[in-house]
Design a protein around this motif. Structure first.
Motif: not given
Length: 306
Positions: A264-268, A270-277
């Motif tokens: 879900l986070l990867s939609q809004v 960057p992929p690196e941020v979504a993978a860590n967050l």
């Protein structure tokens, strides 16, 4: 999002929740009946995993190693109750926390002396190493399905013990009113020792079956102990039914959060941020769930004491 992915994560949450239940069931009974905080409960989970890995290495058979590890861990639990924990029943909770935290450190060092500092290898049985097709187009790990089956079987046996036997009647009476149960002739001391043995055995089952998925290493019990406490707070202290419901909720929320929040986070982001967050927010969801339950039902969903 494909339905097969949802079903797979639901099964993962069910598997993890049932193993959490095995940990939380003994912990909630000890806390509910004895009014004792036992932080060393997670160390027995670690001991069960180490004993399982040792017996697998000696016997070469996972299914023979598990009951031996359960028996050995149960005996260790009863020995701890007879020699150390029995002295803490009438102490305040701070004394219990300090003493059982010291037990964590002692058990960790004893394990380090016996088995060394390196993690032990514990593999799933070879016959369960592959996937099985549970629905057309959906393959799922045979070992994880076995964990679900074992968890449901043990949960059913535990419910039978608590609700259909004389020992279970004593346990329920002690969870509701310990002083009155003792006044009515319930053998509290042998019951406490038996309860610690059962709780330690349940920890060993969880350690044995989660060892091939996670890691058999020193300190493995501390992180999962926190989740076990969250489970009993959500379900209600002293309640087996509450422990089961709370464990399933925590297992499903944790698994679903880790699987779907990064997507879900990867939609809004960057992929690196979504993978860590994503995993960090998934961990927070469990405690938000606990806070919500405590806000509406401060005694938990199914409190033993009314």
């Amino acid at each position: 999002m494909p339905p097969s992915l949802l079903l797979e994560q639901l099964l993962n949450g069910l598997q993890f929740g049932l193993m959490l239940f095995l940990l939380a069931a003994g912990l909630t009974l000890v806390f509910g009946i004895m009014d004792m905080i036992n932080l060393a409960h997670g160390s027995l989970y670690m001991v069960g995993a180490y004993l399982t890995a040792t017996f697998v290495g000696l016997l070469g058979n996972f299914w023979l190693a598990v009951p031996l590890a359960v028996l050995g861990t149960a005996l260790i639990g009863m020995l701890l109750e007879l020699t150390v924990l029995r002295q803490l029943y009438r102490r305040d909770h701070l004394s219990q926390v300090l003493a059982t935290f010291a037990l964590i450190l002692i058990i960790n060092e004893v394990v380090r002396i016996i088995w060394g500092s390196q993690p032990l290898l514990l593999s799933a049985p070879e016959e369960l190493s592959g996937p099985v097709e549970i629905l057309p187009g959906l393959n799922y790990s045979a070992y994880r399905l076995t964990i679900i089956g074992v968890g449901l079987l043990v949960a059913g046996l535990l419910f039978w013990l608590v609700n259909r036997t004389r020992v279970g009647m004593w346990l329920r009476a002690g969870a509701s009113n310990r002083e009155m149960a003792q006044a009515m002739g319930v053998p509290i001391r042998p019951l406490f020792t038996l309860l610690f043995g059962v709780g330690a055995g349940l920890c060993a089952i969880a350690g044995a079956f989660l060892g091939p998925i996670l890691a058999v290493q020193i300190g493995m019990g501390e992180s999962i102990l926190i989740l076990a406490f969250v489970v009993i707070v959500i379900g209600g202290i002293g309640s087996i039914k509450g422990a089961l419901v709370g464990a399933l909720l925590v297992g499903i929320v944790d698994t679903a959060g880790r699987a779907f929040l990064p997507l879900l986070l990867s939609q809004v982001a960057p992929p690196e941020v979504a993978a860590n967050l994503g995993p960090a927010l998934a961990s927070i969801l469990i405690y938000l769930l606990m806070a919500a339950v405590l806000f509406f039902k401060p005694q938990g969903l199914f409190p033993a004491r009314t």
